[in-house]
Design a protein around this motif. Structure first.
Motif, PDB file in Angstrom:
ATOM      1  N   PHE A 157       0.715  -1.181   0.050  1.00  0.00           N
ATOM      2  CA  PHE A 157       0.047  -0.117   0.066  1.00  0.00           C
ATOM      3  C   PHE A 157       0.892   1.449   0.152  1.00  0.00           C
ATOM      4  CE2 PHE A 157      -2.663   3.480   2.112  1.00  0.00           C
ATOM      5  CZ  PHE A 157      -3.672   3.206   1.345  1.00  0.00           C
ATOM      6  N   LEU A 158       1.895   1.374   0.689  1.00  0.00           N
ATOM      7  CA  LEU A 158       2.809   2.241   0.731  1.00  0.00           C
ATOM      8  C   LEU A 158       4.288   1.919   1.516  1.00  0.00           C
ATOM      9  CD1 LEU A 158       3.267   3.784   3.622  1.00  0.00           C
ATOM     10  CD2 LEU A 158       0.902   4.943   3.119  1.00  0.00           C
ATOM     11  N   ILE A 184       7.244  -0.880   5.297  1.00  0.00           N
ATOM     12  CA  ILE A 184       6.634  -1.109   3.997  1.00  0.00           C
ATOM     13  C   ILE A 184       5.192  -1.490   4.750  1.00  0.00           C
ATOM     14  CG2 ILE A 184       6.092  -3.013   2.249  1.00  0.00           C
ATOM     15  CD1 ILE A 184       9.105  -2.978   2.161  1.00  0.00           C
ATOM     16  N   LEU A 185       4.119  -0.944   4.205  1.00  0.00           N
ATOM     17  CA  LEU A 185       2.893  -1.415   4.894  1.00  0.00           C
ATOM     18  C   LEU A 185       2.070  -2.211   3.478  1.00  0.00           C
ATOM     19  CD1 LEU A 185       1.349   1.857   6.354  1.00  0.00           C
ATOM     20  CD2 LEU A 185       2.843  -0.016   7.314  1.00  0.00           C
ATOM     21  N   ARG A 186       1.904  -3.581   3.697  1.00  0.00           N
ATOM     22  CA  ARG A 186       1.293  -4.425   2.740  1.00  0.00           C
ATOM     23  C   ARG A 186       0.096  -4.976   3.198  1.00  0.00           C
ATOM     24  NH1 ARG A 186       1.433  -9.275   4.985  1.00  0.00           N
ATOM     25  NH2 ARG A 186       3.038 -10.146   6.173  1.00  0.00           N
ATOM     26  N   GLN A 187      -0.790  -5.357   2.176  1.00  0.00           N
ATOM     27  CA  GLN A 187      -1.928  -6.145   2.541  1.00  0.00           C
ATOM     28  C   GLN A 187      -1.767  -7.355   3.388  1.00  0.00           C
ATOM     29  OE1 GLN A 187      -4.148  -7.019  -1.059  1.00  0.00           O
ATOM     30  NE2 GLN A 187      -4.918  -4.887  -1.068  1.00  0.00           N
ATOM     31  N   PHE A 188      -2.388  -7.693   4.070  1.00  0.00           N
ATOM     32  CA  PHE A 188      -2.324  -9.124   5.160  1.00  0.00           C
ATOM     33  C   PHE A 188      -3.111 -10.223   4.182  1.00  0.00           C
ATOM     34  CE2 PHE A 188      -2.864  -6.419   8.983  1.00  0.00           C
ATOM     35  CZ  PHE A 188      -2.016  -6.991   9.657  1.00  0.00           C
ATOM     36  N   THR A 189      -2.472 -11.456   4.519  1.00  0.00           N
ATOM     37  CA  THR A 189      -2.912 -12.632   3.931  1.00  0.00           C
ATOM     38  C   THR A 189      -3.180 -13.419   5.113  1.00  0.00           C
ATOM     39  OG1 THR A 189      -0.608 -13.714   3.936  1.00  0.00           O
ATOM     40  CG2 THR A 189      -1.348 -12.259   1.925  1.00  0.00           C
ATOM     41  N   GLU A 190      -3.720 -14.749   4.657  1.00  0.00           N
ATOM     42  CA  GLU A 190      -4.140 -15.634   5.819  1.00  0.00           C
ATOM     43  C   GLU A 190      -2.825 -16.220   6.496  1.00  0.00           C
ATOM     44  OE1 GLU A 190      -6.978 -18.532   4.941  1.00  0.00           O
ATOM     45  OE2 GLU A 190      -8.441 -17.154   3.964  1.00  0.00           O
ATOM     46  N   VAL A 191      -1.905 -16.195   5.820  1.00  0.00           N
ATOM     47  CA  VAL A 191      -0.423 -16.493   6.507  1.00  0.00           C
ATOM     48  C   VAL A 191      -0.093 -15.885   7.461  1.00  0.00           C
ATOM     49  CG1 VAL A 191       1.970 -16.843   6.101  1.00  0.00           C
ATOM     50  CG2 VAL A 191       0.119 -17.706   4.233  1.00  0.00           C
ATOM     51  N   ASP A 192      -0.651 -14.705   7.792  1.00  0.00           N
ATOM     52  CA  ASP A 192      -0.314 -13.755   8.990  1.00  0.00           C
ATOM     53  C   ASP A 192      -1.076 -13.933  10.241  1.00  0.00           C
ATOM     54  OD1 ASP A 192       1.538 -12.046   7.213  1.00  0.00           O
ATOM     55  OD2 ASP A 192      -0.334 -11.244   6.347  1.00  0.00           O
ATOM     56  N   THR A 193      -1.883 -14.774  10.134  1.00  0.00           N
ATOM     57  CA  THR A 193      -2.889 -15.143  11.483  1.00  0.00           C
ATOM     58  C   THR A 193      -2.011 -15.440  12.328  1.00  0.00           C
ATOM     59  OG1 THR A 193      -4.575 -16.345  10.087  1.00  0.00           O
ATOM     60  CG2 THR A 193      -4.618 -16.528  12.307  1.00  0.00           C
ATOM     61  N   GLU A 194      -0.828 -16.055  12.455  1.00  0.00           N
ATOM     62  CA  GLU A 194      -0.267 -16.471  13.804  1.00  0.00           C
ATOM     63  C   GLU A 194       0.732 -15.075  14.124  1.00  0.00           C
ATOM     64  OE1 GLU A 194       1.839 -18.301  16.738  1.00  0.00           O
ATOM     65  OE2 GLU A 194       0.039 -19.107  15.552  1.00  0.00           O
ATOM     66  N   LEU A 195       1.039 -14.206  13.201  1.00  0.00           N
ATOM     67  CA  LEU A 195       1.779 -12.993  13.624  1.00  0.00           C
ATOM     68  C   LEU A 195       1.001 -12.166  14.218  1.00  0.00           C
ATOM     69  CD1 LEU A 195       3.626 -12.361  10.162  1.00  0.00           C
ATOM     70  CD2 LEU A 195       4.395 -12.924  12.235  1.00  0.00           C
ATOM     71  N   LEU A 196      -0.389 -12.068  14.013  1.00  0.00           N
ATOM     72  CA  LEU A 196      -1.383 -11.180  14.583  1.00  0.00           C
ATOM     73  C   LEU A 196      -1.818 -11.696  16.056  1.00  0.00           C
ATOM     74  CD1 LEU A 196      -3.582 -10.613  11.503  1.00  0.00           C
ATOM     75  CD2 LEU A 196      -2.595  -8.890  12.806  1.00  0.00           C
TER      76      LEU A 196
END
Length: 196
Positions: free
Chosen positions: A4-5, A11-23
């Protein structure tokens, strides 16, 4: 994975399902969630299932509904390519206080970062970039943010990025006092002209 920017360090990027554990790991720290959940749930970690089945689907809907405009973005530290939390930039009416606190065209700014990066200026850097993009590229007229009045660190970030105190309010469920900050495009543009 769409970016995104970018800023000097982020870097601000879109989330993906892979990011569940990070969140999930981000929200496990009660200090991180101390000011984000009100009343009895203050400091309570968000469950893995809540992140996977409620939070992320909501995030993905933003990408579909507002491509290239609004949503939640994973914040990555450029140097290490490490996840360091998230930022959001969304219609204010979608927020927790929604119609009680915000007007129809208000865009809400927010973020959540882990303790290990507190005090490094990332919240200010990412927020400044979103404010600038909002006013100069996205045609936004007013940016808003709110926090509990005791959350002094977030209030400092709001002030550093140019938002001004508008008023106090009370969260209806918890009776905790909050603060609302705003910045109009006209005031932002005037400040940009003064810098030149």
């Amino acid at each position: 994975m769409k970016i995104f920017l970018e800023t000097e360090r982020l870097i601000l990027r879109q989330f993906t399902e892979v990011d569940t554990e990070l969140l999930f790991q981000l929200d496990r720290d009660p200090e991180v969630t101390r000011f984000t959940k009100l009343g009895a749930r203050s400091g309570t970690p968000t469950s893995y299932n809540e992140i996977k089945n409620e939070f992320l689907p909501k995030v993905f809907r933003y990408y579909q509904q507002y491509p290239n405009y609004y949503g939640f973005w994973a914040a990555m530290e450029k140097l290490s390519n490490t996840f360091i939390g998230w930022f959001h930039f969304r219609p204010g009416l979608d927020g927790y206080m929604g119609a009680i606190l915000y007007e129809v065209n208000d865009i809400e700014l927010g973020y959540r970062l882990p303790r290990k990066v507190w005090g490094k200026g990332y919240a200010t850097e990412g927020s400044k970039a979103l404010v600038k993009k909002g006013f100069l590229e996205l045609g936004i007229e007013r940016i808003v943010a709110s926090a509990l009045s005791e959350n002094k660190a977030s209030i400092r970030v709001m002030e550093k990025v140019g938002l001004k105190f508008e008023r106090n309010f009370v969260y209806s469920e918890s009776q905790q006092v909050g603060v609302k900050y705003t910045l109009n495009k006209e005031d932002f543009m005037e400040e940009e002209r003064r810098k030149k």
